[in-house]
Scaffold this motif. Structure first.
Motif, PDB file in Angstrom:
ATOM      1  N   PHE B  15       0.836  -1.212   0.000  1.00  7.94           N
ATOM      2  CA  PHE B  15       0.000   0.000   0.000  1.00  7.94           C
ATOM      3  C   PHE B  15       0.868   1.259   0.000  1.00  7.94           C
ATOM      4  O   PHE B  15       0.573   2.233  -0.681  1.00  7.94           O
ATOM      5  N   TYR B  22      -6.406  -2.375  -6.287  1.00 10.20           N
ATOM      6  CA  TYR B  22      -7.832  -2.149  -6.029  1.00 10.20           C
ATOM      7  C   TYR B  22      -8.589  -2.413  -7.325  1.00 10.20           C
ATOM      8  O   TYR B  22      -7.992  -2.525  -8.391  1.00 10.20           O
ATOM      9  N   MET B 188     -19.046   5.576   4.087  1.00 10.52           N
ATOM     10  CA  MET B 188     -18.207   6.424   3.242  1.00 10.52           C
ATOM     11  C   MET B 188     -16.737   5.973   3.185  1.00 10.52           C
ATOM     12  O   MET B 188     -15.823   6.727   3.513  1.00 10.52           O
ATOM     13  N   LEU B 190     -13.119   5.348   1.657  1.00 12.71           N
ATOM     14  CA  LEU B 190     -12.460   6.289   0.750  1.00 12.71           C
ATOM     15  C   LEU B 190     -12.428   5.786  -0.697  1.00 12.71           C
ATOM     16  O   LEU B 190     -12.372   6.569  -1.625  1.00 12.71           O
ATOM     17  N   GLU B 191     -12.486   4.488  -0.843  1.00 12.86           N
ATOM     18  CA  GLU B 191     -12.590   3.957  -2.204  1.00 12.86           C
ATOM     19  C   GLU B 191     -14.053   3.685  -2.501  1.00 12.86           C
ATOM     20  O   GLU B 191     -14.755   3.084  -1.684  1.00 12.86           O
ATOM     21  N   THR B 192     -14.511   4.098  -3.661  1.00 14.94           N
ATOM     22  CA  THR B 192     -15.893   3.794  -4.056  1.00 14.94           C
ATOM     23  C   THR B 192     -15.969   2.334  -4.488  1.00 14.94           C
ATOM     24  O   THR B 192     -14.957   1.652  -4.602  1.00 14.94           O
ATOM     25  N   VAL B 240      -9.137  -3.606  -0.929  1.00 17.97           N
ATOM     26  CA  VAL B 240     -10.397  -2.875  -0.773  1.00 17.97           C
ATOM     27  C   VAL B 240     -10.184  -1.678   0.143  1.00 17.97           C
ATOM     28  O   VAL B 240      -9.646  -1.813   1.243  1.00 17.97           O
ATOM     29  N   GLY B 241     -10.622  -0.523  -0.339  1.00 17.18           N
ATOM     30  CA  GLY B 241     -10.400   0.715   0.389  1.00 17.18           C
ATOM     31  C   GLY B 241     -11.468   1.026   1.413  1.00 17.18           C
ATOM     32  O   GLY B 241     -12.061   2.096   1.404  1.00 17.18           O
ATOM     33  N   GLY B 242     -11.703   0.070   2.323  1.00 19.93           N
ATOM     34  CA  GLY B 242     -12.645   0.315   3.417  1.00 19.93           C
ATOM     35  C   GLY B 242     -14.045  -0.189   3.105  1.00 19.93           C
ATOM     36  O   GLY B 242     -14.477  -0.190   1.958  1.00 19.93           O
ATOM     37  N   PHE B 244     -16.555  -0.828   6.354  1.00 20.37           N
ATOM     38  CA  PHE B 244     -17.255  -0.363   7.558  1.00 20.37           C
ATOM     39  C   PHE B 244     -18.723  -0.755   7.543  1.00 20.37           C
ATOM     40  O   PHE B 244     -19.578  -0.058   8.058  1.00 20.37           O
ATOM     41  N   GLN B 482     -10.938  -5.510   4.475  1.00 15.04           N
ATOM     42  CA  GLN B 482     -11.040  -4.200   3.819  1.00 15.04           C
ATOM     43  C   GLN B 482     -10.144  -3.197   4.524  1.00 15.04           C
ATOM     44  O   GLN B 482     -10.435  -2.014   4.588  1.00 15.04           O
ATOM     45  N   GLY B 483      -9.056  -3.683   5.094  1.00 16.70           N
ATOM     46  CA  GLY B 483      -8.108  -2.777   5.724  1.00 16.70           C
ATOM     47  C   GLY B 483      -7.845  -3.084   7.185  1.00 16.70           C
ATOM     48  O   GLY B 483      -7.048  -2.417   7.835  1.00 16.70           O
TER      49      GLY B 483
END
Ligand code: FES
Ligand code: FES
Lengths: 175, 773
Positions: B15, B22, B188, B190-192, B240-242, B244, B482-483
């Motif tokens: 990263f 991604y 939300m 950070l990556e869509t 994967v950018g998050g 949650f 996812q992180g």
């Protein structure tokens, strides 16, 4: 849609890209040059994930057009990473758990890289200021700030060491 | 490196170097791009769609509308049991003749580039007949409200009635009644989102990159919707950018993109942009509580009586009603309260559908309960911490059965010494330390929130560990990442058993092609369930290796042990063979280990490979946590500054303190966003008015106070070998309550501060209720 040929320097190499007039520089770097380390989190200039250095200044790669980069010197995360392993900034981010999902990380690395280029041992205020335009959804920033402080501290130590031993300033470029 | 070591993460290097991969970093030959054309109306009939001009545009490959989808296509199912039948409210991948929220998919446009798709979208003619939008959930359940669905706007009404609430209210010495509301906001990341699907027509194989969180579940849902075999579909999670909670659920696009790839016989990629993300991803948290709490003369809480209204948005999605369900099941929190009643309503409106966001239902319930308790403490005239101290569930009453249930599982607090952890937390923070009440016209206050965070929910998790002949171990996990750092912590667990360095242990996850069953990642479950599956499989590998060495070298099993990747003979104190050597011996067909020749084919070894599935305990495991904050408030402007934030928790056992701390601090940051900044607002006519990062404010570095943590390992979870409890959701869960209580304390306000977010206007309104010299 017509394409434009753009000649520029990216991470020290001369390259040329074919871009549509409406294509952002970040998009062009990713799709034309395969430099996918530059991320797109919003494409409207707020999140900072796309931060790159253009002619020595940090810019939002999503707000600048590819065609505007004619003749520019561009630095991306790929360009500040050593051929193997991690730079001191990157290493500190790892040590201090300054990343989780890693999506904001390249932008953070670039923002900090720029900070340490212009300010060898920045204060906490200067660190905060430098990353205030970079959103991170995962970490709460604490690890990022501690990482930057640790690098700054190290630079200070190196510098005082250099001053007494060599009598000259240490370059901060290595950060 | 073992369990509990504070080591940096193995996944970080890629990263940091920009080498994460991604979904938007993946491309395929002949790939085309997709764009979802979404409704600009919150509520309207679709009279007609004319895509002919769009189709004529150079580079456009297809425009897919509902009429192109199979007639018998079912809606996207719920993946969790619900209160009552929510079938009438499920969403189809494309709107058929009516749209119900701004952002609802109407058509999928496919072209050689996203830009051409967007040009084509301008050319699609849709004739809408607008209907009155239903925006406010309280108005939605009035008899004369316009209907979002024919089945009625009240999708569900259910609750619990435990003990004797009316008697308790009648006999109470102190009673408070308060209304609370929690604003719509969401994860939300950070990556869509994004997907890339490719279809091998000859072999009927569908490959999809981009799913995450619950890939096996999603694969099964897609297989049913497409009428394909489950093994004919492979879903692969990239970096994967998050998530949650929000990202990785099965959304309309999760059907549409694979469908398009099959139809076009070309790889199709869809990368969501941020603006669509705002309207398309599950929203969360929007709910209103009315809470009556009462206590006797000694300050013992005798009852909670609650009404809960949750805005579900326009459709019921994969999470069903789990958010209000968790809120209702756990509302009483860490307190010994037997009289509890809740009347919960789930309401449909013309807004984006909802789902979970980190600490689903808990963030909301904790805010309402803990703010109400501060009011109760004020009424009784005791310190807020004292009220909580008197009422915490004592250790000898564990396990504590709340008497409620959520998703058909009983709510049980499995273990914990809440009073002890509470005192340690107060002490560590200095709760009783004197506080300077004023500084330059600003007022200072201190607030607290105590909570229980359930974790490790869900039926099972599984892993397979394979050791190769070079001594590398690979963990194939059914969970996803996812992180959170699973590549490190799962490796740490295996490392502690196998004695291999974490660098020799690879972790692969989020891929239906690598393990048959997988639970996925939600409800802070990977450390608990995935971690225990790794533990069990690693123990299996160790035992198998020792047994093999014992047979091969004719050494009694008791004299062998596994250390640093080698098998040692205790008596001689020397290594006998490496783990890699054993793996080579156990490879099928290996002559070294062949039994005597036989005329018959016979079963052979199956490698140094062990698969282990762990079934979860019904109530999961619960962590106790205390949040505290010192806040400065300017009573003239309503400005607030959180000076100090602190979270203490007992999570049984830490796998990696660095990662635990990161989860807590990052979670607090999201809680701060939800407390002060983030809100998805709708205009009266149903338009989302905070649809970019310019108007939806997420915390930046300046919004963060210093966050201190105290992580205790007091009471191991009894239901799992490692003794771990989840930590992922503790961070956000108590923030608005602790901060709201601190602001109230600063202002000495006895009303207000019950509506999130706590904007300067709301703080100022609370300040103005108090007379100041
Ligand atoms: S992608 Fe450029 S600022 Fe967000
Ligand atoms: S590490 Fe995930 S957004 Fe910063």
């Amino acid at each position: 849609m017509t394409h434009h040929q753009v000649e520029l320097t990216v991470n020290g190499s001369k390259v040329s890209m074919q871009v549509e007039p409406r294509q952002s520089l970040a998009d062009a770097l990713r799709s034309q040059l395969g430099l996918t380390g530059t991320h797109l989190g919003c494409e409207h200039g707020v999140c900072g994930a796309c931060t790159i250095i253009v002619d020595g200044e940090p810019v939002r790669g999503c707000l600048m057009l590819g065609v505007q980069a004619e003749g520019a010197e561009v630095l991306t995360v790929e360009g500040v990473s050593p051929s193997e392993g991690l730079s001191p900034i990157q290493e500190a981010l790892r040590e201090h758990h300054g990343l989780q999902c890693g999506f904001c990380t390249p932008g953070m690395v670039m923002a900090l890289h720029h900070l340490f280029t212009i300010t060898p041992s920045p204060s906490e205020d200067e660190i905060n200021e430098a990353i205030s335009g970079q959103l991170c959804r995962c970490t709460g920033y604490q690890g990022i700030v501690s990482a930057a402080k640790a690098v700054a501290q190290k630079q200070r130590e190196n510098r005082s060491h250099d001053t007494t031993v060599n009598g000259k300033e240490n370059s901060c470029r290595s950060a | 490196m073992t369990i509990g070591a504070r080591i940096p993460r193995v996944e970080d290097e890629r990263f940091l170097r920009g080498e994460g991969r991604y979904v938007a970093d993946i491309a395929m030959p002949f790939m085309v791009e997709a764009y979802v054309l979404r409704s600009p109306y919150p509520h309207a009939h679709i009279r007609s769609i004319d895509a002919s001009e769009a189709l004529a545009l150079d580079g456009v490959e297809a425009v897919i509308t509902a009429s192109d989808l199979p007639d018998d296509l079912p809606p996207i199912p719920c993946r969790i049991p619900t209160h009552g039948d929510l079938g009438p409210y499920l969403q189809y991948p494309l709107a058929r003749d009516r749209v119900r929220y701004v952002g609802e998919p109407i058509a999928l446009i496919i072209a050689k580039s996203r830009a051409v798709c967007e040009d084509a979208a301008e050319l699609v003619e849709i004739d809408f007949d607008p209907l009155p939008p239903v925006v406010d959930p309280e108005a939605a359940i009035k008899p004369d409200a316009a209907l979002v669905h024919e089945a009625g706007n009240l999708a569900g009404r259910w609750g619990f009635d435990l003990g004797a609430v009316d008697d308790a209210l009648k006999n109470a010495t102190y009673v408070v009644s308060e209304k609370f509301s929690i604003q719509r906001h969401t994860a939300m990341p950070l990556e869509t989102r994004g997907l890339i699907a490719s279809y091998d027509v000859g072999r009927n194989l569908l490959d999809i990159h981009g799913p995450t969180k619950v890939v096996h579940t999603n694969r099964n849902v897609l297989a049913a919707m497409l009428g394909m075999g489950e093994a004919e579909i492979r879903m692969v999670e990239p970096d994967v950018g998050g998530s949650f909670g929000a990202r990785g659920e099965f959304y309309p696009e999760d059907y549409l993109i694979p469908f398009a790839a099959i139809r076009l016989r070309k790889p199709v990629r869809w990368i969501e942009d941020r603006i669509e993300h705002f309207a398309a991803i599950n929203h969360s948290r929007e709910s209103a509580f009315e809470v009556t709490a009462c206590a006797d003369a000694e300050g013992m809480i005798t009852a909670f009586d609650v009404r809960l209204v949750t805005d579900m948005g326009a459709f019921i999605r994969t999470h069903g009603d789990v958010v209000p369900s968790h809120a209702a099941a756990s509302f009483p929190g860490p307190y010994r309260v037997r009289n509890y009643r809740i009347d919960a309503m789930t309401v449909m409106t013309n807004k984006t559908p909802t789902g979970t966001y980190r600490a689903p239902g808990m963030f909301e319930a904790n805010f309402a309960r803990e703010r109400a308790l501060d009011r109760l403490a004020a009424k009784i005239g005791i310190d807020p911490a004292e009220l909580r101290r008197r009422n915490l569930i004592p250790a000898d009453m564990m396990p504590w059965h709340v008497g409620t249930e959520s998703v058909k599982r009983p709510t049980i607090f499995d273990s914990g010494n809440f009073p002890h952890v509470f005192e340690r937390a107060l002490e560590a923070y200095g709760w009783d330390a004197p506080i300077e009440r004023e500084a330059d016209g600003w007022l200072r206050g201190r607030g607290i929130c105590a909570l229980v965070e359930p974790s490790g929910l869900g039926p099972f998790e599984g892993v397979r560990i394979e050791v190769d002949q070079h001594g590398y171990a690979t963990i194939f996990s059914g969970s996803s990442n996812q992180g959170q750092g699973h590549e490190t912590v799962l490796a740490q667990i295996a490392s502690s058993i196998l004695g291999l360095p974490v660098e020799k242990i690879r972790v692969r996850h989020g891929d239906t092609g690598i393990i048959t069953f997988g639970g996925g990642t939600y409800a802070s479950r990977t450390a608990v369930l995935g971690g225990n599956a790794v533990h069990s499989a690693a123990v299996g590998i160790r035992d198998k290796a020792l047994k093999t060495a014992s047979a091969k070298f004719d050494i009694p099993l008791e004299e062998l042990s596994l250390r640093e990747g080698e098998i040692w003979h205790g008596g001689k104190n020397e290594p006998v063979i490496s783990l890699g050597g054993i793996a080579r011996m156990l490879m099928p067909g290996n002559p070294e280990f062949l039994k005597p020749p036989s005329d018959m084919n016979m079963p052979d070894n199956d490698g140094l490979v062990v698969t282990s599935y762990i079934r979860g305990v019904p109530g999961g495991t619960s962590a106790f946590a205390v949040h505290m904050a010192d806040v400065l408030v300017d009573p003239r402007t309503g400005d607030t500054r959180v000076e100090n934030y602190f979270v203490a928790c007992d999570i049984g056992r830490q796998l990696n303190p660095l990662i635990v701390e990161g989860q807590l601090i990052g979670g607090v940051a999201q809680g701060i966003g939800g407390t002060f900044l983030e809100e998805l607002t709708y205009s009266e006519d149903g338009q989302l008015t905070t649809g970019t990062f310019a108007d939806y404010m997420m915390p930046n570095v300046y919004n963060m106070p210093p966050v201190g943590t105290l992580v205790l390992e007091e009471t191991k979870a009894p239901g799992n070998v490692l003794g771990v409890k989840g930590v992922g959701e503790i961070g956000p869960s108590g923030v608005p309550a602790a901060i709201g209580n601190a602001i109230a304390d600063a202002l000495k306000a006895t009303s207000g501060l019950n509506i999130l977010p706590l904007t300067p206007e709301r703080v100022l309104a609370a300040a103005s209720t108090v007379e100041r010299p």
